[in-house]
Design a protein around this motif. Sequence first.
Motif, short mmCIF file in Angstrom:
data_model
loop_
_atom_site.label_atom_id
_atom_site.label_comp_id
_atom_site.label_asym_id
_atom_site.label_seq_id
_atom_site.Cartn_x
_atom_site.Cartn_y
_atom_site.Cartn_z
N ALA A 241 0.72 -1.33 0.04
CA ALA A 241 -0.07 -0.06 0.00
C ALA A 241 0.96 1.26 0.11
CB ALA A 241 -1.03 0.09 1.18
N ASP A 242 0.28 2.28 -0.78
CA ASP A 242 1.03 3.48 -0.76
C ASP A 242 0.13 4.79 -0.28
OD1 ASP A 242 2.46 5.92 -1.14
OD2 ASP A 242 3.12 5.59 -2.90
N THR A 243 0.54 5.06 0.93
CA THR A 243 -0.56 6.09 1.47
C THR A 243 -0.15 7.59 1.29
OG1 THR A 243 0.12 6.17 3.59
CG2 THR A 243 -1.64 4.73 3.19
N SER A 244 1.23 7.73 0.56
CA SER A 244 2.06 9.05 0.82
C SER A 244 1.30 10.13 0.22
CB SER A 244 3.49 8.84 0.11
OG SER A 244 3.27 8.26 -1.22
N TYR B 71 -6.60 12.08 5.60
CA TYR B 71 -5.74 11.43 6.62
C TYR B 71 -4.32 12.23 6.44
CZ TYR B 71 -4.00 8.86 2.75
OH TYR B 71 -3.31 8.56 1.31
N VAL B 72 -3.83 11.72 7.52
CA VAL B 72 -2.01 12.06 7.48
C VAL B 72 -1.34 10.74 7.10
CG1 VAL B 72 -0.14 12.66 8.99
CG2 VAL B 72 -2.13 13.70 9.24
N PRO B 73 -0.67 10.89 6.03
CA PRO B 73 0.16 9.91 5.26
C PRO B 73 1.28 9.44 6.55
CG PRO B 73 -0.02 11.64 3.91
CD PRO B 73 -0.52 12.16 4.87
N GLY B 74 1.18 8.12 6.82
CA GLY B 74 2.20 7.47 7.86
C GLY B 74 3.49 7.92 7.82
N ASP B 75 3.95 7.72 6.43
CA ASP B 75 5.38 7.93 6.26
C ASP B 75 6.03 9.02 6.85
OD1 ASP B 75 4.08 9.43 4.04
OD2 ASP B 75 5.64 9.10 2.81
N LEU B 76 5.23 10.32 6.99
CA LEU B 76 5.75 11.47 7.58
C LEU B 76 6.04 11.17 9.12
CD1 LEU B 76 2.83 14.04 6.27
CD2 LEU B 76 4.89 13.61 5.32
N CYS B 77 5.79 10.33 9.61
CA CYS B 77 5.83 9.94 10.95
C CYS B 77 7.32 9.18 11.32
CB CYS B 77 4.76 9.41 11.74
SG CYS B 77 3.30 10.20 11.41
N PHE B 78 7.85 8.83 10.33
CA PHE B 78 9.21 8.10 10.41
C PHE B 78 10.46 8.91 10.15
CE2 PHE B 78 5.98 4.84 9.74
CZ PHE B 78 6.22 3.86 10.57
N ALA B 79 11.48 8.84 10.72
CA ALA B 79 12.53 9.39 10.63
C ALA B 79 13.75 8.59 10.41
CB ALA B 79 12.88 10.38 11.43
N PRO B 80 14.88 8.58 9.64
CA PRO B 80 14.78 9.49 8.42
C PRO B 80 13.59 9.05 7.54
CG PRO B 80 16.77 8.20 8.46
CD PRO B 80 15.94 7.93 9.69
N GLU B 81 13.47 7.93 7.39
CA GLU B 81 12.39 7.20 6.28
C GLU B 81 11.64 6.13 7.05
OE1 GLU B 81 15.24 5.58 3.05
OE2 GLU B 81 13.98 7.37 2.69
N GLY B 82 10.49 5.80 6.35
CA GLY B 82 9.80 4.66 6.77
C GLY B 82 8.87 4.20 5.67
N PRO B 83 8.04 2.96 6.06
CA PRO B 83 7.04 2.33 5.32
C PRO B 83 6.14 3.31 4.77
CG PRO B 83 6.90 1.73 7.47
CD PRO B 83 8.11 2.53 7.42
#
Lengths: 420, 420
Positions: free
Chosen positions: A358-361, A377-389
Amino acid sequence: MNPAKISFSRIGQLANPPIISHIMAVALENPDMLSLAAGFTDTKALPVQPVRDATLALSSNGKTPEYLQYGTTIGRPKLRKFVAKRLSQIDQHQSPAYNLDNVMLTTGSQQALYLAIQVLCDPGDILLVESPSYFVFLELLKGLGIQAVGIPVDENDEMDTVALSGMLAGWQSEGSLDKVKGVYIESWFSNPSTHCLSNGEKTALAEVLKEAGLLVPILEDGAYMELYFEEAFPSTSIFAIEAFDGFPRLFFGTFTKPFASGLKVGYAICDHSDILSKMVNVKGHHDFGSSNYTQSIVETAMTDGSYDAQLNKGRDRYLQKMEILNEVLIQQGLPDSGWNWQKPAGGMYFWVKGPVQADTSIESAMFENAVKEGVLYVPGDLCFAPEGPKSYMRLTYGVLERDDLAEAGQRLANVIKQSN
Amino acid sequence: MNPAKISFSRIGQLANPPIISHIMAVALENPDMLSLAAGFTDTKALPVQPVRDATLALSSNGKTPEYLQYGTTIGRPKLRKFVAKRLSQIDQHQSPAYNLDNVMLTTGSQQALYLAIQVLCDPGDILLVESPSYFVFLELLKGLGIQAVGIPVDENDEMDTVALSGMLAGWQSEGSLDKVKGVYIESWFSNPSTHCLSNGEKTALAEVLKEAGLLVPILEDGAYMELYFEEAFPSTSIFAIEAFDGFPRLFFGTFTKPFASGLKVGYAICDHSDILSKMVNVKGHHDFGSSNYTQSIVETAMTDGSYDAQLNKGRDRYLQKMEILNEVLIQQGLPDSGWNWQKPAGGMYFWVKGPVQADTSIESAMFENAVKEGVLYVPGDLCFAPEGPKSYMRLTYGVLERDDLAEAGQRLANVIKQSN
């Protein structure tokens, strides 16, 4: 005349608009848009009467209107005492840490976080964060040129202290371990994961850090600590956990989420007096003190019991709203489509995990579809550092009314089903 | 266990306590101390009724309590519109600059100043300031590692643009002119000098800067602009002065001093959209918005006329208090002892100039004597950057009641006479 070309400072150059502002701008373009993105509090549950009563009490005849005068940079002593005492009671623990001298009041807990990072980290330094972590905090770090690095997680999305230990050993041998200036954890109903950290998990973290010789400041964010639905999560703050003895400890809390977001009163508690003094001194430069009036209102509400009544009201409402969104997402068959979540026991969020592909970005077809369907919605990848799923999304049930919440859930389910 | 040794950031290392805090600590040790140092506002003149009425109006039945909800980072549109319109009216000038899009609301104007410096200056950069200048701002600059350099003055303590021109030419030939990132001026009833800058003086400044090719941002602080006693000073803001066309312009204002210091609502107006956006983005990291409630109160007071009524009340009271202090200092013979001042026409301060050999500094016998006599002042040398004469003192009549003010003036006169 053309505007002059400015040579911005390093901070000026890093001062990008928050990603959420793009999402909000999209929302404004469509008046029918229902937002599961904005982390606002419930408008109907706002403490109109308590704030009114507090103002009347403060302004009653014969009293000096000191609440309308400048306060001090560190904040009102009585409220700071309440803050220290309350955490001591919640922790069922007593130590010199729970003292008003260790408490400073700020414009929301966000300002306290900013001050802590300003005094502890230089550009290029590293701060360890959870995976995922609070995306507004991640942007704060980026804005100051600080590198956030996510603590590894295992297959159950739990903190993987063995992997962390390996990561730290790697940095040690590279000679970059001393760039790590602190660890940031959200221990209660985390934004976005809704996860709580048990004392066991926190102890394991402390032990790995200690093993690596990394006695750096621990920044514990308790923004949602008291916003449980039915029962408090059975844990304590880091002040009551022996494994953290020897670490400088900072706890961040707020009256914004549990009471009224419009007052913007937050705080930090810190058991390392040099760190706290320096934070207060930098706050002196920021604003030499937040509004004394809003602090006085919260102080009054803590004294007359309306704070606790308000908190209980909020718990009930958020529980009901959470149930509504939870039910509609289940009824609409999201779990059958491979989208799952832990039902939250507090806080204001759902952290929904999609299938690996899935790609919610924000650039995804799914996000575009959501905008078309009228839901955000808030795309979940914004919540990972430096990057994430890219397969997560954060939903909030804080601000929408019940009917809208059900409708938003249906729209979102449509979007997700179309993507399969 | 001993507290861990912290490696503070550069900002952390620079985060010293404000010098005024030492003076305040001295005041606290003596309950009989009368302070002519603290720039607090008049407690008796605080707007108890207007704030109460605003709260009642905001919370009246049927209205959505949006004032208790999060606001936006940039602040309430209606209040921003008031701010832009009011300055346009005061300036009797219209231009695209006076637009709500150019206005941001902050936690006092101090936060707006901090944000501007953060986005414009890196450590080691230079900001030109008046001689003397606002000492809290000078400390802000020091805290960020920015170098403040005083604009030269002539024998009448007026800005000496010829000498400034020479100074800039010197930097030009040294190759350090591009370190100058802006100019900060307080154009109305300056803290501490009570001086106002005429449009002629400001135009002369603009021309010297332009000649030197220095089209840097101009930061104009109007904190006391409306706090005149009887008549407004006949000048306009830099937005209405043609000589500043081509310069990025920032104006800083506040509702703190003219209305209620406990609300801590200030603002910046900036006609360079990139600078303003970056300031707003950094504010997003600081706190993502000041209190929406205190902004709503000021907005209500601006709408219902109570803001202007309050302002008039403040003008009257400060005039009366100024007269009391002025009279006692004259009666006690200060001018005969070689201590002189310009009688203020607004603001909250006296800027008293002693004989050349006088030493008012914090380490001086005079300061020690003042503490012994039970009166406090701000040593004038704190207001010069990088350094300046020790023969000035700043007195304020803002907070003391009339009787105390007269007594404080007498004590101060005794101290000064003893020093002769």
